[in-house]
Design an enzyme around this catalytic site. Sequence first.
Site, PDB file in Angstrom:
ATOM      1  N   GLY A   1      49.390  43.681  31.422  1.00 18.60           N
ATOM      2  CA  GLY A   1      48.536  42.902  30.529  1.00 18.60           C
ATOM      3  C   GLY A   1      47.135  42.791  31.085  1.00 18.60           C
ATOM      4  O   GLY A   1      46.274  42.095  30.530  1.00 18.60           O
TER       5      GLY A   1
ATOM      6  N   ALA B   1      44.025  46.691  40.506  1.00 15.91           N
ATOM      7  CA  ALA B   1      42.876  47.334  39.857  1.00 15.91           C
ATOM      8  C   ALA B   1      42.049  48.122  40.865  1.00 15.91           C
ATOM      9  O   ALA B   1      41.746  49.303  40.651  1.00 15.91           O
ATOM     10  CB  ALA B   1      42.009  46.287  39.165  1.00 15.91           C
TER      11      ALA B   1
ATOM     12  N   PRO C   1      34.050  44.146  32.479  1.00 16.55           N
ATOM     13  CA  PRO C   1      33.770  42.713  32.332  1.00 16.55           C
ATOM     14  C   PRO C   1      34.718  42.007  31.374  1.00 16.55           C
ATOM     15  O   PRO C   1      35.029  40.835  31.563  1.00 16.55           O
ATOM     16  CB  PRO C   1      32.331  42.664  31.813  1.00 16.55           C
ATOM     17  CG  PRO C   1      31.836  44.059  31.725  1.00 16.55           C
ATOM     18  CD  PRO C   1      32.907  45.000  32.149  1.00 16.55           C
TER      19      PRO C   1
ATOM     20  N   LYS D   1      36.820  44.555  44.246  1.00 16.23           N
ATOM     21  CA  LYS D   1      37.897  43.820  44.901  1.00 16.23           C
ATOM     22  C   LYS D   1      38.831  43.346  43.789  1.00 16.23           C
ATOM     23  O   LYS D   1      38.637  43.671  42.626  1.00 16.23           O
ATOM     24  CB  LYS D   1      37.332  42.642  45.709  1.00 16.23           C
ATOM     25  CG  LYS D   1      36.511  43.106  46.911  1.00 16.23           C
ATOM     26  CD  LYS D   1      36.178  41.975  47.886  1.00 16.23           C
ATOM     27  CE  LYS D   1      34.973  41.191  47.454  1.00 16.23           C
ATOM     28  NZ  LYS D   1      34.462  40.294  48.515  1.00 16.23           N
ATOM     29  N   GLY D   2      39.849  42.587  44.170  1.00 17.52           N
ATOM     30  CA  GLY D   2      40.757  42.071  43.149  1.00 17.52           C
ATOM     31  C   GLY D   2      40.152  40.889  42.421  1.00 17.52           C
ATOM     32  O   GLY D   2      39.249  40.225  42.928  1.00 17.52           O
TER      33      GLY D   2
ATOM     34  N   GLU E   1      43.975  37.241  40.363  1.00 18.30           N
ATOM     35  CA  GLU E   1      44.562  35.974  40.789  1.00 18.30           C
ATOM     36  C   GLU E   1      43.512  34.948  41.202  1.00 18.30           C
ATOM     37  O   GLU E   1      43.819  33.771  41.375  1.00 18.30           O
ATOM     38  CB  GLU E   1      45.543  36.222  41.944  1.00 18.30           C
ATOM     39  CG  GLU E   1      46.699  37.103  41.497  1.00 18.30           C
ATOM     40  CD  GLU E   1      47.713  37.403  42.586  1.00 18.30           C
ATOM     41  OE1 GLU E   1      48.878  37.604  42.245  1.00 18.30           O
ATOM     42  OE2 GLU E   1      47.360  37.458  43.768  1.00 18.30           O
TER      43      GLU E   1
HETATM   44 MO1  MOS Z   1      51.596  38.615  42.094  1.00 14.51          MO
HETATM   45  S1  MOS Z   1      52.567  36.874  42.447  1.00 14.51           S
HETATM   46  O1  MOS Z   1      51.789  39.382  43.635  1.00 14.51           O
HETATM   47  O2  MOS Z   1      52.383  39.440  40.862  1.00 14.51           O
END
Ligand code: MOS
Length: 623
Positions: free
Chosen positions: A360, A403, A510, A579-580, A583
């Site tokens: 997603g 990503a 973006p 970078k990520g 989360e």
């Molecule tokens: Mo994340 S909790 O590593 O899918």
Amino acid sequence: FVIAETFEQARAAAHLVRVDYDRGKGRFDLAAAKDIAVKPPGGFAPPDSKAGDFAAGYDKAPVKIDRTFTTPDHSHAMMEPMATTATWTDDRLTLWTSNQMIAWSKGEVCKTFGLKPEQVRLDSPYVGGGFGAKLFLRADAVGAALGSKAIGGRAVKIAIPRPMIPNNTTHRPATIQRVRIGAGKDGVIAAIGHESWSGDLPGGGPEIAALQTRQLYRGADRMTAHRLAELDLPEGNAMRAPGEAVGLLALEVAMDELAEVTGVDPIELRIRNDVQYDPEKGPGTPFSSRKFVECLRQGADAFGWSRRNPKPGAVRNGRWLIGMGVASAFRGNLAGDSGARVSVDAKGKVTVETDMTDIGTGSYTIIAQTAAEMLGVPLKDVTVKLGDSDFPTSAGSGGQWGANSSTAGVYAACVATRDKLSQNAGFNSKDAVFEGGKITAGGKSVSLANAAGKSGTTVEGKIEFGDLAKKYAQATFGAHFCEVGVDALTGEVRIRRQSGAFAAGRILNPKSARNQVIGGMTMGAGAALMEELVVDPRFGYFVNHDMAEYAVPVHADIQEQEVIFVEELDDKSSPMKAKGVGELGICGAGAAVANAIYNATGIRIRDYPLTIDKIIAGMNKNA
Ligand code: MOS
């Protein structure tokens, strides 16, 4: 599992199964088990860390904060349940499933059933959400496989019903966290300590809630510790930003308390405590990039922080008490080796194959963008195929590494493809420019189609990150802001707006990045205000095991959300300079809500979620 021709038959038959079992005694209460918690073996991160002498530094600090917080068990509550269709014929097992980490899970399938890698295929092209619940193999995959085997290889489909997910799969475990900060009167931190207790089944791991405290703020004397109690509850495991998501719910409220005690503005307090290197390791380990201060400043401007009245309970509009809060966002930036296969056909069309998943998050889009840009073709000429274990192994989707790692792997495969195509066309790849479906060098052009040849060209490539994580501390940063209204009569909380500024390297897309951050902020608001799996202390299971009673925020709960990305290119992190970000949005969002509630009401609640009953109790106490 009951297997039948139709869903209705299977369900009716399942209700006829009678299960008898003996009741034993169990341990279900984390608070009661805290004293028997032990230092767990190091898994994802070492359980302890220290630098300097925390006890001495804390002891002599002029200002001390010592607070204990609790966070409850959380459920991932992704839209799509765990689900698998399996066929097991002629010693070949195929699982069409919903999974974040194809290579990990294929390995688990092999181990579970004693099969060789060539006998197993996992295919997971689309995943309807995961948040960590689908990092590992679950009962749907095992059950469907065994079911198919039992009936001679016909396809068997299993979806775990929603009410069974919290108790029969995995959840984020509850924590108890003690945060101690010793600072000067100017708010500059001298000593910082964070301890976290959580529980799990035997063999499980802790919630690593003190992680961010190892790297976020300065201070010479430091300690962190994770302790684990054996509990007889369902399995605790990773849920979106394991560690920081709940760790910041504690640390960032303690920082708000430090700001209040020292009289330093909460933004200024965080700026004063910024550190450009890993504070546990010293200046020899700098951050690959860290635009934390920029996030605080740009975020504060956009939010209108200067309009905040620092006095709690001072702003009222009719029955609504209005408050503003801020909290830092921090999430480690992990990277994983990632491979891809790139094919260019005789028409110049490009196909990318990797076992990367799209949960997603928009993996299809950013991978297509990467290949299109690298090979100089329009986006419509790129087909991306994901989630099949027959494709090259990727980093997968977890820990917000997907990503950056997977596009870096596609980048590497495209570099190798450019070399091969240049060679085919008789060019030196160093001079070759890939643009407009052509390769151009020395005033000569060859179409991609011709360079690929009649049978096309297929090349594999892979990114490997080596010892990068040893040389640089790597993390993503941000600042969360929240404005709440609290009904002065009923204690009802309304989030009026959430806003945040984030620095996560190059933002690959973006729109998809913003979607991820908004989703994280929403989940953070859920953790602050409503999310809680309630343990039945008699039987050790979660009572509110469905979407009717495990409340999560919906659109009507949050009227306005704003996301700002601070410009940043991280040239250490990967060739993508990204970078990520998937989360980062949840990390700290809930603490900004809690701090806004304090600013609105003067009520400080340290046991999440901040529900109406606790707010009313606070109102009665303050009255
Ligand atoms: Mo994340 S909790 O590593 O899918």
